[in-house]
Design a protein around this motif. Structure first.
Motif, short mmCIF file in Angstrom:
data_model
loop_
_atom_site.label_atom_id
_atom_site.label_comp_id
_atom_site.label_asym_id
_atom_site.label_seq_id
_atom_site.Cartn_x
_atom_site.Cartn_y
_atom_site.Cartn_z
N GLU A 22 97.54 85.23 54.47
CA GLU A 22 96.32 85.80 54.48
C GLU A 22 95.58 85.02 53.27
OE1 GLU A 22 93.47 89.56 51.84
OE2 GLU A 22 95.04 89.80 52.75
N ILE A 23 96.13 83.92 52.35
CA ILE A 23 95.90 83.09 51.60
C ILE A 23 96.00 81.87 52.21
CG2 ILE A 23 96.84 81.87 49.48
CD1 ILE A 23 98.08 84.57 48.00
N VAL A 24 96.60 81.70 53.01
CA VAL A 24 96.45 80.01 53.44
C VAL A 24 95.05 80.33 54.58
CG1 VAL A 24 97.67 78.76 56.00
CG2 VAL A 24 98.92 79.87 54.13
N ALA A 25 94.84 81.41 55.87
CA ALA A 25 93.66 81.46 56.15
C ALA A 25 91.94 81.16 55.44
CB ALA A 25 94.12 82.84 56.77
N ALA A 26 92.34 81.92 54.21
CA ALA A 26 91.04 81.57 53.02
C ALA A 26 91.52 80.03 51.87
CB ALA A 26 91.85 82.84 52.13
N PHE A 27 92.01 80.16 51.80
CA PHE A 27 92.36 78.17 51.44
C PHE A 27 92.12 77.15 52.38
CE2 PHE A 27 95.10 79.42 47.43
CZ PHE A 27 94.35 80.34 47.21
N GLU A 28 92.31 78.00 53.54
CA GLU A 28 91.54 76.92 54.81
C GLU A 28 90.22 76.61 55.08
OE1 GLU A 28 94.07 76.77 58.02
OE2 GLU A 28 95.51 75.30 56.92
N ALA A 29 89.73 77.78 54.75
CA ALA A 29 87.84 77.75 55.02
C ALA A 29 87.24 78.03 54.02
CB ALA A 29 88.02 79.57 55.15
N VAL A 30 87.63 77.66 52.54
CA VAL A 30 87.42 77.13 51.53
C VAL A 30 87.37 75.82 51.33
CG1 VAL A 30 87.91 76.22 49.11
CG2 VAL A 30 87.73 78.20 49.54
N GLU A 31 87.96 74.96 52.33
CA GLU A 31 88.05 73.45 52.79
C GLU A 31 86.69 73.66 53.60
OE1 GLU A 31 89.85 70.68 51.69
OE2 GLU A 31 90.60 72.00 50.01
N ASP A 32 86.88 73.68 54.49
CA ASP A 32 85.74 73.32 55.83
C ASP A 32 84.56 74.09 55.77
OD1 ASP A 32 87.66 73.73 58.02
OD2 ASP A 32 87.59 76.05 58.34
N ALA A 33 84.56 74.96 53.86
CA ALA A 33 83.32 75.09 53.76
C ALA A 33 82.50 73.65 52.78
CB ALA A 33 83.26 76.51 53.06
N GLN A 34 83.31 72.86 52.12
CA GLN A 34 83.15 71.88 51.28
C GLN A 34 82.24 70.94 52.50
OE1 GLN A 34 82.82 72.26 48.15
NE2 GLN A 34 83.20 69.69 47.07
N THR A 35 81.41 70.96 52.58
CA THR A 35 80.85 70.07 53.62
C THR A 35 79.71 69.08 53.28
OG1 THR A 35 78.73 71.58 54.43
CG2 THR A 35 80.96 71.42 55.07
N GLU A 36 78.93 69.40 51.39
CA GLU A 36 78.66 68.47 50.67
C GLU A 36 79.34 68.54 49.12
OE1 GLU A 36 74.37 69.76 50.81
OE2 GLU A 36 74.77 71.93 50.55
N GLY A 37 78.98 68.03 48.70
CA GLY A 37 79.09 67.21 47.48
C GLY A 37 80.51 66.31 47.28
N PRO A 38 80.91 66.56 46.00
CA PRO A 38 82.28 66.05 45.82
C PRO A 38 83.05 66.08 46.80
CG PRO A 38 81.95 67.16 43.86
CD PRO A 38 80.99 68.20 44.71
#
Length: 296
Positions: A22-38
């Motif tokens: 569950e955590i691995v999937a959630a963290f990879e989703a965070v990476e995918d969401a960073q489509t702008e910014g730093p």
């Protein structure tokens, strides 16, 4: 006790693996969401998964697990989410340490079984806090217990982040008894203290060890809720801070803070000592160390 807890041990190991997934999937989703910014121009981070194996002195199988590490992502600079289930016979040093803690029967039967999840996240953005979470079950022929917790380690502290992290943990622990959260919070404050620095490692969280009330189901339920609290406690802080611009001065503060974090893990952390003493994969045991740190 071997037969009595065989099914329970399997349930515990299965839960740690489910939480890891569950955590691995959630963290990879965070990476995918960073489509702008730093660092949005970086490739989205993905976990590299390695199977770890442990062998006893006679070469027989002694368990193992999965080491899952993401490096140089958009949001996570280095994060590891490891699970393991190991067993065998404790060496003399580990037996002595267990006996000193009051574990019965170590001199006559040093067999053990241990399973757990261990997570440490070091972030790209100095405004996003680092975090640690670990829960585990330990068994010997004469005893069993649960341990672990989670704690927040910001290099730049925001009071509202600290408040959210603690409030979430309290909400998950309160159903197990109104006195439990204050007890485990105080335990974390004591456990994650760095004596030679005369300071805490971070802003605390919850921690327990040797948890055996005699009710395995109740203690397992508590352990699961400590794990379940992790994502709701941590992910909102990532969302709140991941777009914040940072300066070189901010990065310097982060690197120095990481040095202090590394000192604690190498000198005081009980899990690090146990993992190395029992012959587990050193790369998995030392996964908690940051990719970069600095000492002044």
């Amino acid at each position: 006790m071997t037969e009595m807890l065989e099914a329970e041990r399997a349930r515990a190991a299965e839960w740690f693996r489910e939480l890891r997934d569950e955590i691995v999937a959630a963290f990879e989703a965070v990476e995918d969401a960073q489509t702008e910014g730093p660092l949005s121009d970086h490739a989205a981070g993905r976990f590299e998964v390695t199977e770890t194996r442990r062998t006893s002195d006679d070469g027989s199988d002694a368990g193992g697990g999965l080491m899952s590490v993401m490096r140089e992502g958009r949001v996570f600079e280095k994060v590891g989410v490891n699970v393991s289930t190991v067993y065998g016979t404790l060496g003399e040093a580990a037996q002595a340490a267990m006996a000193q803690r009051g574990v019965p029967g170590m001199d006559s039967d040093p067999r053990f079984w241990a399973s757990g999840i261990s997570l440490v996240a070091h972030m790209q953005n100095p405004h996003v806090p680092a975090v640690h979470m670990n829960t585990r079950m330990f068994w010997t022929p004469n005893a069993w217990w649960f341990g672990g917790g989670s704690d927040l380690n910001p290099c730049i502290e925001y009071a509202e982040d600290t408040e959210h992290f603690h409030a979430t943990q309290k909400a998950y622990l309160d159903p197990h008894g109104p006195d439990l959260y204050p007890e485990l919070k105080a335990w974390a404050d004591e456990y994650f203290y760095i004596p030679h620095r005369k300071r805490a490692r971070g802003v605390g969280g919850v921690f327990m060890d040797d948890r055996n009330t005699g009710d395995w189901e109740a203690d397992f339920a508590l352990t699961r809720d400590i794990g379940r609290a992790f994502l709701p406690a941590f992910l909102p802080l990532v969302e709140r801070r991941r777009m914040t611009p940072w300066t070189e001065a901010d990065k310097e503060v982060q690197l120095v803070h990481r040095g202090v974090y590394a000192e604690y893990n190498l000198v005081y952390d009980r899990g690090t000592k146990f993992g190395l003493a029992t012959g587990h994969d050193p790369d998995a045991v030392l996964m908690s160390l940051p990719p970069l740190a600095k000492w002044v």
